[in-house]
Design an enzyme around this catalytic site. Structure first.
Site, PDB file in Angstrom:
ATOM      1  N   ASP A  89       0.856  -1.178   0.000  1.00  0.00           N
ATOM      2  CA  ASP A  89       0.000   0.000   0.000  1.00  0.00           C
ATOM      3  C   ASP A  89       0.897   1.234   0.000  1.00  0.00           C
ATOM      4  O   ASP A  89       2.072   1.167   0.343  1.00  0.00           O
ATOM      5  CB  ASP A  89      -0.915  -0.027   1.225  1.00  0.00           C
ATOM      6  CG  ASP A  89      -2.075   0.939   1.109  1.00  0.00           C
ATOM      7  OD1 ASP A  89      -2.183   1.616   0.074  1.00  0.00           O
ATOM      8  OD2 ASP A  89      -2.882   1.013   2.060  1.00  0.00           O
ATOM      9  N   ASP A 270      -8.047  -7.489   1.111  1.00  0.00           N
ATOM     10  CA  ASP A 270      -7.134  -7.535   2.256  1.00  0.00           C
ATOM     11  C   ASP A 270      -7.861  -6.939   3.450  1.00  0.00           C
ATOM     12  O   ASP A 270      -8.765  -6.122   3.290  1.00  0.00           O
ATOM     13  CB  ASP A 270      -5.860  -6.725   1.984  1.00  0.00           C
ATOM     14  CG  ASP A 270      -6.088  -5.227   2.209  1.00  0.00           C
ATOM     15  OD1 ASP A 270      -5.737  -4.727   3.292  1.00  0.00           O
ATOM     16  OD2 ASP A 270      -6.644  -4.562   1.323  1.00  0.00           O
ATOM     17  N   CYS A 308     -12.996 -27.488  10.214  1.00  0.00           N
ATOM     18  CA  CYS A 308     -11.695 -26.899   9.886  1.00  0.00           C
ATOM     19  C   CYS A 308     -10.584 -27.937   9.991  1.00  0.00           C
ATOM     20  O   CYS A 308     -10.544 -28.736  10.934  1.00  0.00           O
ATOM     21  CB  CYS A 308     -11.397 -25.720  10.807  1.00  0.00           C
ATOM     22  SG  CYS A 308      -9.861 -24.858  10.408  1.00  0.00           S
ATOM     23  N   CYS A 310      -7.242 -26.952   9.879  1.00  0.00           N
ATOM     24  CA  CYS A 310      -5.991 -26.228  10.136  1.00  0.00           C
ATOM     25  C   CYS A 310      -5.215 -26.874  11.289  1.00  0.00           C
ATOM     26  O   CYS A 310      -5.750 -27.693  12.048  1.00  0.00           O
ATOM     27  CB  CYS A 310      -6.261 -24.756  10.426  1.00  0.00           C
ATOM     28  SG  CYS A 310      -6.783 -24.384  12.117  1.00  0.00           S
ATOM     29  N   CYS A 313      -6.932 -26.426  14.760  1.00  0.00           N
ATOM     30  CA  CYS A 313      -8.139 -27.222  15.002  1.00  0.00           C
ATOM     31  C   CYS A 313      -7.854 -28.722  15.081  1.00  0.00           C
ATOM     32  O   CYS A 313      -8.567 -29.452  15.780  1.00  0.00           O
ATOM     33  CB  CYS A 313      -9.174 -26.944  13.913  1.00  0.00           C
ATOM     34  SG  CYS A 313     -10.001 -25.347  14.116  1.00  0.00           S
ATOM     35  N   HIS A 339      -5.439 -20.010  12.762  1.00  0.00           N
ATOM     36  CA  HIS A 339      -6.769 -20.525  12.432  1.00  0.00           C
ATOM     37  C   HIS A 339      -7.575 -19.527  11.616  1.00  0.00           C
ATOM     38  O   HIS A 339      -8.187 -19.897  10.601  1.00  0.00           O
ATOM     39  CB  HIS A 339      -7.558 -20.868  13.701  1.00  0.00           C
ATOM     40  CG  HIS A 339      -9.022 -21.038  13.413  1.00  0.00           C
ATOM     41  ND1 HIS A 339      -9.554 -22.188  12.866  1.00  0.00           N
ATOM     42  CD2 HIS A 339     -10.067 -20.157  13.528  1.00  0.00           C
ATOM     43  CE1 HIS A 339     -10.856 -22.027  12.668  1.00  0.00           C
ATOM     44  NE2 HIS A 339     -11.192 -20.804  13.066  1.00  0.00           N
TER      45      HIS A 339
END
Length: 374
Positions: A89, A270, A308, A310, A313, A339
């Protein structure tokens, strides 16, 4: 940059963007790494999450450690060891968020450093010079962002400045490329105009007429307006944006915001929300948000989200995360952030698959249906 549209479903798009450092499939969510790192996570974490692009910030990296040092140590890629793409940015949002320390004029923005009070003047050319040194794959131009609601006069001035700066920036970028500078870096313009349809049309048409830009962003939203106003503004604005270039909605937002704006033709997003919310105890799941501070999670042996896969998890319970949070343990911030980003990135993968498979409408209905069962 190479860009192609792989599939569409009404306005929703599945596209592929190729930069010098990665191949990015859209819709894509870009984790925010303001200081060259996503808070509490490192480059290996981002790679294990499957992130193909993250966002860094020109203003913050200019102040510390300084873009010249970053360049000396291999640019953002070598410095951070994240090998995939970076988008940076320009500082326009910081002029808005740090408005007490900034003052725009017709030529640029004067900043008073939030770190030590020193003064720095950003121009359309100087922010590109900084980004050349950072070595980001996608560079955002300097824009004049205003809070909403605002007067028509101030919004019109914002458009005039942003267009002027965009013209200066693309001219400068092309000149630098003839000197061998920034030849593998891409440049995006930022459409302004508040929630006023005529202003958005004006800004979009002015900026999109500058055809040397590699992509176009919609800026100046999620800054105080109602969600429906944001959705309506995006739907109105995308019709004036070229189909053959990426469309980026800056600073948005909640999972519902991503789904709604994918539906309206946006490719890139984003937001600090997944990591910031994790640090505050809020975790995103397929059935909505939970707050790990709630007492009912103290003895809960289940994962954050049964659906989930991940690392967090598959290894840790809500009870453990609740304990870590209450104890102020740093490990919680990493596990929670991991997560939440997994949830966001996986949401984008699922959305893309649904568009490609022609089941986007059904996917969107199921997304909201799960939330109602909460």
């Amino acid at each position: 940059m190479q860009f192609q549209i792989d599939s569409t479903h009404n306005k929703a798009r599945a596209c592929t963007i190729k930069t010098a450092h990665s191949t990015i499939q859209t819709p894509v969510f870009m984790p925010v790494g303001t200081q060259g790192t996503v808070k509490t996570l490192d480059a290996n974490d981002m790679l294990s999450l499957g992130a193909k692009i993250i966002l860094g910030n020109t203003y913050h990296l200019y102040l510390r450690p300084g873009s010249k040092l970053v360049k000396k140590l291999g640019g953002l890629h070598g410095f951070s060891k994240f090998p995939n793409s970076f988008l940076t940015d320009s500082g326009g949002f910081q002029a808005f968020s740090l408005s007490n320390n900034s003052k725009p004029d017709s030529n640029g923005i004067m900043f008073k450093s939030h770190i030590d009070g020193s003064k720095h003047y950003f121009t359309p050319q100087s922010v590109l010079d900084t980004q050349y040194e950072l070595g980001s794959d996608i560079m955002m131009i300097l824009d004049d962002l205003v809070a909403l609601p605002n007067t028509k006069e101030r919004i019109q001035l914002s458009i005039e400045r942003t267009t002027q700066w965009a013209q200066e920036a693309i001219t400068y970028h092309k000149e630098q490329q003839t000197k061998g500078i920034g030849t593998e870096q891409n440049i995006f313009a930022i459409i302004q105009g508040g929630t006023d349809k005529e202003f958005r049309k004006m800004s979009a048409e002015q900026l999109c007429s500058l055809t040397d830009y590699d992509g176009y962003a919609i800026g100046g939203l999620s800054v105080g307006e109602a969600n429906q106003d944001m959705y309506d503004t995006v739907e109105w604005t995308t019709q004036f944006m070229p189909e053959n270039k990426p469309r980026y909605l800056m600073g948005v937002g909640l999972p519902e915001d991503l789904i709604e704006n994918i539906d309206r033709g946006v490719d890139m997003f984003d937001c600090v929300m997944p990591t910031r919310n994790a640090r505050n105890g809020t975790l995103f799941t397929s059935f909505g948000r939970i707050n790990i501070k709630n007492a009912n999670f103290k003895e809960d042996a289940g994962p954050i989200d049964d659906e989930c896969t991940c690392y967090t998890c598959t290894n840790f319970s809500r009870a453990y995360l609740s304990h870590l949070y209450r104890a102020g343990e740093m490990t919680y911030f990493r596990l929670g952030s991991y997560h939440n980003l997994h949830y966001y990135l996986n949401l984008m993968r699922e959305a893309r698959a649904a568009i490609v498979e022609g089941s986007w409408d059904e996917y969107k209905l199921e997304f909201y249906k799960k939330r109602k069962k909460k």
